[in-house]
Scaffold this motif. Structure first.
Motif, mmCIF file in Angstrom:
data_model
loop_
_atom_site.group_PDB
_atom_site.id
_atom_site.type_symbol
_atom_site.label_atom_id
_atom_site.label_comp_id
_atom_site.label_asym_id
_atom_site.label_seq_id
_atom_site.Cartn_x
_atom_site.Cartn_y
_atom_site.Cartn_z
ATOM 1 N N THR A 125 0.843 -1.194 0.000
ATOM 2 C CA THR A 125 0.000 0.000 0.000
ATOM 3 C C THR A 125 0.881 1.248 0.000
ATOM 4 O O THR A 125 1.893 1.304 0.689
ATOM 5 N N THR A 126 0.477 2.252 -0.774
ATOM 6 C CA THR A 126 1.290 3.450 -0.975
ATOM 7 C C THR A 126 0.478 4.697 -0.681
ATOM 8 O O THR A 126 -0.594 4.896 -1.255
ATOM 9 N N LEU A 127 1.003 5.544 0.191
ATOM 10 C CA LEU A 127 0.402 6.842 0.485
ATOM 11 C C LEU A 127 1.294 7.928 -0.087
ATOM 12 O O LEU A 127 2.482 8.017 0.255
ATOM 13 N N ALA A 128 0.744 8.756 -0.990
ATOM 14 C CA ALA A 128 1.470 9.929 -1.468
ATOM 15 C C ALA A 128 1.499 10.988 -0.364
ATOM 16 O O ALA A 128 1.041 10.750 0.756
ATOM 17 N N GLY A 129 2.033 12.170 -0.671
ATOM 18 C CA GLY A 129 2.199 13.180 0.359
ATOM 19 C C GLY A 129 0.900 13.819 0.803
ATOM 20 O O GLY A 129 -0.105 13.812 0.092
ATOM 21 N N HIS A 130 0.911 14.357 2.024
ATOM 22 C CA HIS A 130 -0.154 15.224 2.553
ATOM 23 C C HIS A 130 -1.490 14.491 2.707
ATOM 24 O O HIS A 130 -2.551 15.090 2.538
ATOM 25 N N ILE A 131 -1.462 13.228 3.032
ATOM 26 C CA ILE A 131 -2.680 12.426 3.169
ATOM 27 C C ILE A 131 -3.053 12.327 4.642
ATOM 28 O O ILE A 131 -2.184 12.209 5.512
#
Length: 261
Positions: free
Chosen positions: A132-138
């Motif tokens: 699972t991948t979270l980009a920035g500012h989440i």
């Protein structure tokens, strides 16, 4: 803690009963709380703040600099709560000038090969499955489950108690208490299994279902649906939380699911 094959910078603040396995590197300006276990070949870079009783498995890299071209060596951090398990090869980047920190709450499980980018704020009791991948500012709420290979677009929010199925591309905000799936991401019901596991009563689950029937199955746009929910549904913490999430959504909430021929 005296592991001769690990490198611990003299400026790191490590609790006495922390276990550090061979070939791990811990940089300056790192704080690690009591009872934490750091596996072999882990890299913990400047700005890491790790709580008590955490388990960090081999290959993880904590508090690497952001993958953001605007980053200019600001003094930022990664803050990880207590009782967090970080599995193999997870990467968690520290913050930028937006929030100055990346945060993982208490009692989270982050499975192998996940990535948490700069300025993400993750609540308590979350589970991120493999890749699972979270980009920035989440922003991720409490008790959220992201199944394997979920990818979340920057600046998105996921509400408390939400469940996102495997392989989903999250380009819109996911409200609290729901299940999200399909492409494009859509509402597919409330997270009734998760809510029962966490002690929600049948009556409370039914209330949440009624709210989302108005939002996703009525013939209203989001603003109209929110007005109907506020007028017709009894004021409860759950109702108000859902309405506040809709009001505060910056990317817009995900749509309902409509079959096409």
């Amino acid at each position: 803690m005296n592991q001769p094959l690990a490198y611990v910078h003299p400026g790191a603040k490590i609790a006495k009963n922390v276990v550090i396995e061979p070939f791990t590197t811990i940089h300056n300006n790192v704080v690690i709380g009591e009872g934490t276990w750091i596996g072999s070949n882990v890299t913990i870079m400047e700005g890491a703040r790790i709580g008590k009783n955490c388990n960090i498995f081999p290959g993880a890299v904590i508090s690497g600099i952001p993958q953001d071209l605007k980053y200019n060596d600001e003094d930022t951090t990664v803050e990880i709560g207590d009782n967090v398990t970080i599995r193999e090869c997870v990467t968690i980047n520290r913050g930028t000038t937006d929030k100055m920190k990346t945060v993982i709450g208490n009692n989270c499980l982050i499975m192998a090969y996940c990535h948490v980018a700069h300025d993400c704020i993750v609540g308590d009791n979350c589970i991120f499955s493999n890749n699972t991948t979270l980009a920035g500012h989440i922003t991720i709420g409490d008790n959220v489950v992201l199944a394997g290979m979920v990818a979340v677009h920057q600046f998105c929010s996921v509400g408390n108690h939400a469940f996102v199925t495997g392989g989903t591309l999250v380009r819109k905000d996911v409200p609290p208490y729901v299940k999200a799936a399909r492409e494009p991401i859509s509402y597919v019901g409330i997270n009734s299994v998760g809510l029962r596991r966490r002690g929600f009563s049948t009556e409370k689950i039914r209330e949440v279902q009624d709210i989302y029937r108005i939002l996703y199955q009525g013939k209203h746009n989001n603003s109209q649906a929110a007005a109907v929910i506020e007028a017709e549904m009894e004021a409860t913490p759950e109702r108000d939380e859902i309405l506040q999430f809709i009001k505060n959504s910056k990317r817009g909430i995900m749509k309902g699911y409509f079959k096409t021929n």
